[in-house]
Design a protein around this motif. Structure first.
Motif, PDB file in Angstrom:
ATOM      1  N   ALA A   1       0.803  -1.221   0.000  1.00  0.00           N
ATOM      2  CA  ALA A   1       0.000   0.000   0.000  1.00  0.00           C
ATOM      3  C   ALA A   1       0.835   1.269   0.000  1.00  0.00           C
ATOM      4  O   ALA A   1       0.280   2.371  -0.030  1.00  0.00           O
TER       5      ALA A   1
ATOM      6  N   ARG B   1      -0.619   3.590   8.684  1.00  0.00           N
ATOM      7  CA  ARG B   1      -1.283   2.881   9.793  1.00  0.00           C
ATOM      8  C   ARG B   1      -0.633   1.518  10.024  1.00  0.00           C
ATOM      9  O   ARG B   1      -0.499   1.069  11.167  1.00  0.00           O
TER      10      ARG B   1
ATOM     11  N   ASP C   1      -1.725   3.711  -1.421  1.00  0.00           N
ATOM     12  CA  ASP C   1      -2.479   4.216  -0.267  1.00  0.00           C
ATOM     13  C   ASP C   1      -1.498   4.529   0.860  1.00  0.00           C
ATOM     14  O   ASP C   1      -1.306   3.729   1.778  1.00  0.00           O
TER      15      ASP C   1
ATOM     16  N   GLU D   1      -1.676   6.432   3.400  1.00  0.00           N
ATOM     17  CA  GLU D   1      -2.289   6.482   4.733  1.00  0.00           C
ATOM     18  C   GLU D   1      -2.422   5.069   5.322  1.00  0.00           C
ATOM     19  O   GLU D   1      -2.157   4.845   6.504  1.00  0.00           O
ATOM     20  N   GLN D   2      -2.855   4.140   4.459  1.00  0.00           N
ATOM     21  CA  GLN D   2      -2.947   2.752   4.911  1.00  0.00           C
ATOM     22  C   GLN D   2      -1.566   2.215   5.287  1.00  0.00           C
ATOM     23  O   GLN D   2      -1.407   1.504   6.279  1.00  0.00           O
TER      24      GLN D   2
END
Length: 391
Positions: free
Chosen positions: A216, A226, A220, A222-223
């Motif tokens: 990711a 996290r 992504d 942000e994913q």
């Protein structure tokens, strides 16, 4: 000093026996020249013959410790021949009493009684032939013989008592060493289970999160962020648990640090949430009436659920889902952890340390674990932990 002297005497028994009996030997040999007593057949015992006979009677005494029965029999037979030939009594005939004492102090009660009876019979035969039987003289001399015999019996009893004490002490020391080895092995096994559960679970979660972050990171961010945060949190948790285990190993009777308590049933929700954040959907249900359980049983329940979910993370494959069901009953707690993934490659009863750790943990509290692939696919772990009177 006394210990070294005792050890030296055990290494040189013949020399010690010779030194012990040397006063008797010197006395008997020095008095042999006064033993030219006339026989009842009219013959005369020369000093040289009396000296030779004394040596023959006294010589076996130097090996009386190793062969007390043979020494007593030899001296008794020589004395019997002396009596049959009508020779006078010599001071060396005291060797019979010394040999009798050796038998009484070193042999069984049967041989001690036999030696005492032979000595009494010899005394009766000697007095009847050379001094005429006199009850008072026989009684006084019998008291002397019996006193020596009782002294030998006492020494024998004391020796056996000391041997029994030494044997019991050695057996107690052996049992203590065995118990220490068993306790150490059990502690090593417990620590091995803890280390495996902590490392395997947390590292598996970190590997899954790292794989997700790598996929990711471009599409992504942000994913991926996290996922990296989850890796960091999981790593800190693993370090904290490792620190607790190492702290337990380093504890002694002095200063002790305070470490986090062992996880239990109350931490299962956090465990399910942590694993769920790693990408494994989990349905967590609790049925029955929860009860207060000992910390040991709570740790067993937590570790079994943790290990089962870790196996699902490693072997379930993409798209797998898990179900954790905890059922409280009157006889105990039943854990059912299942998934619909590809299933573990290992068959029931085989596999790595994880399944073995489950079996061992449950067995410590009288429980059982059934683990294996499900007929419709996936893998299932069913653990039954008895509680209360059932345990």
């Amino acid at each position: 000093m006394f210990g070294r002297l005792r050890a030296w005497s055990r290494r040189h028994p013949v020399l010690v026996d010779s030194l012990t009996v040397s006063p008797v030997i010197l006395f008997c040999l020095s008095s042999a020249r006064y033993s030219d007593v006339s026989q009842d057949v009219g013959m005369h015992i020369s000093t040289a013959f009396a000296f030779a006979l004394s040596v023959l009677l006294l010589a076996p005494l130097v090996v009386r410790r190793n062969r007390p029965r043979e020494v007593f029999a030899t001296i008794a037979l020589i004395s019997l021949g002396q009596w049959m030939l009508g020779m006078g009594i010599l001071s060396a005939n005291l060797a019979v009493l010394v040999a009798m004492y050796a038998v009484a102090s070193r042999c069984t009660a049967r041989w001690a009684i036999a030696a005492g009876l032979v000595a009494e019979l010899g005394l009766l035969m000697a007095q009847s032939r050379w001094g005429g039987f006199q009850p008072s003289a026989f009684a006084s001399m019998s008291v002397f013989v019996i006193a020596i015999w009782i002294a030998g019996i006492y020494v024998n009893t004391r020796h056996r008592y000391v041997e029994s004490l030494v044997e019991r002490a050695e057996r107690a020391e052996l049992e203590r060493d065995q118990q220490a080895r068993i306790a150490a092995a059990a502690e090593r096994a417990r620590i091995a289970r803890e280390l495996h559960d902590v490392i395997a679970h947390n590292v598996s979660v970190m590997v899954v999160q790292a794989d997700g972050a790598s996929y990711a990171i471009s599409s992504d961010p942000e994913q991926a962020r996290r996922a990296v945060q989850a890796i960091s949190s999981t790593g800190r948790q693993a370090l904290a648990e490792m620190r607790r285990l190492v702290g337990v190993l380093r504890q002694d009777g002095g200063f002790r640090e305070k470490y986090a308590p062992q996880p239990g049933v109350a931490q299962l929700a956090d465990l399910v949430e942590q694993v769920g954040d790693s990408g494994l959907p989990i349905d967590f249900t609790v049925s029955g009436t929860p009860r207060d359980l000992p910390e040991g049983e709570q740790l067993v329940i937590y570790r079994i659920v943790q290990e089962a979910l870790t196996n699902t993370l490693k072997h379930g494959g993409p798209g797998a889902r898990a179900v954790v069901d905890i059922a409280y009953g009157s006889a105990g707690v039943t854990l059912r952890i299942s998934d619909d993934g590809r299933g573990a490659a290992a068959t029931p009863g085989q596999g790595g340390h994880g399944l073995l750790g489950m079996y061992e943990r449950a067995a410590m509290y009288g429980g059982t674990v059934d683990a294996g692939p499900r007929p419709g696919g996936g893998f299932q772990v069913v653990a039954r932990i008895p509680t209360g009177a059932a345990a």
